[in-house]
Design an enzyme around this catalytic site. Structure first.
Site, PDB file in Angstrom:
ATOM      1  CB  CYS A  77       1.305  -2.010  -1.776  1.00  0.00           C
ATOM      2  SG  CYS A  77      -0.288  -2.551  -0.809  1.00  0.00           S
TER       3      CYS A  77
ATOM      4  CE1 TYR B 229      -7.881 -10.094  -0.572  1.00  0.00           C
ATOM      5  CE2 TYR B 229      -7.628  -8.909  -2.232  1.00  0.00           C
ATOM      6  CZ  TYR B 229      -8.553  -9.703  -1.354  1.00  0.00           C
ATOM      7  OH  TYR B 229      -9.855  -9.704  -1.516  1.00  0.00           O
TER       8      TYR B 229
ATOM      9  CB  CYS C 181      -5.640  -4.724  -4.739  1.00  0.00           C
ATOM     10  SG  CYS C 181      -4.496  -6.149  -3.908  1.00  0.00           S
ATOM     11  CG  ASN C 182      -0.016  -2.495  -6.835  1.00  0.00           C
ATOM     12  OD1 ASN C 182      -0.391  -1.707  -6.242  1.00  0.00           O
ATOM     13  ND2 ASN C 182       0.809  -2.408  -7.945  1.00  0.00           N
ATOM     14  CB  THR C 183      -1.651  -8.495  -3.997  1.00  0.00           C
ATOM     15  OG1 THR C 183      -0.478  -7.809  -3.292  1.00  0.00           O
ATOM     16  CG2 THR C 183      -1.488 -10.243  -3.801  1.00  0.00           C
TER      17      THR C 183
ATOM     18  CG  HIS D  63      -3.027  -1.056   2.159  1.00  0.00           C
ATOM     19  ND1 HIS D  63      -3.350  -1.868   1.253  1.00  0.00           N
ATOM     20  CD2 HIS D  63      -3.591  -0.880   3.244  1.00  0.00           C
ATOM     21  CE1 HIS D  63      -4.383  -2.365   1.852  1.00  0.00           C
ATOM     22  NE2 HIS D  63      -4.651  -1.754   3.030  1.00  0.00           N
TER      23      HIS D  63
END
Length: 272
Positions: free
Chosen positions: A183, A41, A73-75, A185
């Site tokens: 993030c 993203y 999701c940070n984004t 992930h």
């Protein structure tokens, strides 16, 4: 089936958040939705990110009758939340980089944020730093490659440690004592990150804080009888993805995590 908690991410990173939520709400039902057709993203244009995420999440909420959405999701959280909350009638929880606790924990007042390029460049991130870490020197590090490395580790069980050390070399040289994993992930790589950065760097993420927020919101929307009924039933877990296919390794990992259903969701921009 009782209304599930819907956890959303671009890939498997949100599983780190889901795991924290399950610690507090082990008997609840869960849906995990990952938009792996558009991963990562951090490289998407803002409007493309917003429209795609809102359409996809709305579709799955309608299908599953989710009780709450967690944008793990940070984004996406930095740009999608307003549009998503305007579309949905259920609570929506986003991810906030752990800048505030990092600033409070740091003794040297030298902290870092490791995130996707999208999160690093957002105005929202700079507002967090200004509000909560004004007394700190904050270094920002953006990497989409680490997202793909986390995906590879989960799918294959392998990680190129030499390449990881190269990616992290600017962080090693920055002489930080706290690094925010901005993030979802990146907690998947926590052990390897710690190995490269050394024990002198404390790694922080937002998973536990998100889990507590979800528990609070659900308690506000459910009666005591509903909470008790949830506690007395087995958890049902479903996973939805957008890519044409997923690897055998990833599918096996999801089954091992407890997902009984793995299904592709067909939506716009999902033919990659």
């Amino acid at each position: 089936m009782s209304q599930p908690i819907l956890v959303f991410d671009s890939g498997i990173g949100g599983l780190s958040v889901l795991a924290e939520i399950r610690k507090l709400l082990p008997h609840h039902n869960y849906c995990y939705l990952f938009d792996n057709a558009r991963l990562p993203y951090g490289e998407l244009e803002e409007q493309e990110l917003i429209s795609g995420c809102v359409a996809l999440i709305d579709q799955v909420v309608e299908r599953t009758h989710a009780a709450i959405v967690v944008v793990a999701c940070n984004t996406a959280s930095t740009v999608v939340l307003p549009a998503l909350r305007a579309t949905l009638s259920i609570p929506v929880v986003g991810v906030v980089p752990a800048i505030k606790p990092a600033a409070q924990l740091s003794k040297s007042k030298r902290i870092g944020l490791l995130a996707t390029p999208g999160t690093v460049k957002r105005h929202y991130t700079y507002e967090l730093i200004s509000q909560f870490a004004d007394d700190c020197h904050v270094e920002l590090f953006g990497s989409s490659e680490l997202v793909l490395m986390a995906e590879q580790k989960i799918a294959t069980g392998q990680l190129d440690m030499a390449r990881l050390a190269q990616v992290l070399s600017p962080i090693v040289e920055a002489d930080l004592d706290v690094l925010v994993l901005g993030c979802t992930h990146f907690p998947m790589l926590r052990d390897e990150l710690q190995q490269v950065l050394g024990k002198g760097v404390t790694l922080l993420d937002s998973g536990e804080a998100i889990a507590k927020r979800v528990k609070t919101l659900l308690a506000e929307t459910k009666s005591e009888q509903q909470v008790q009924e949830d506690a007395n039933r087995d958890s049902v877990m479903q996973a939805f993805y957008t890519k044409a296919e997923i690897s055998e390794g990833l599918a096996s990992m999801l089954v091992d995590c407890g997902f009984s259903t793995l299904e592709r969701i067909t939506t716009i921009n999902s033919n990659r």
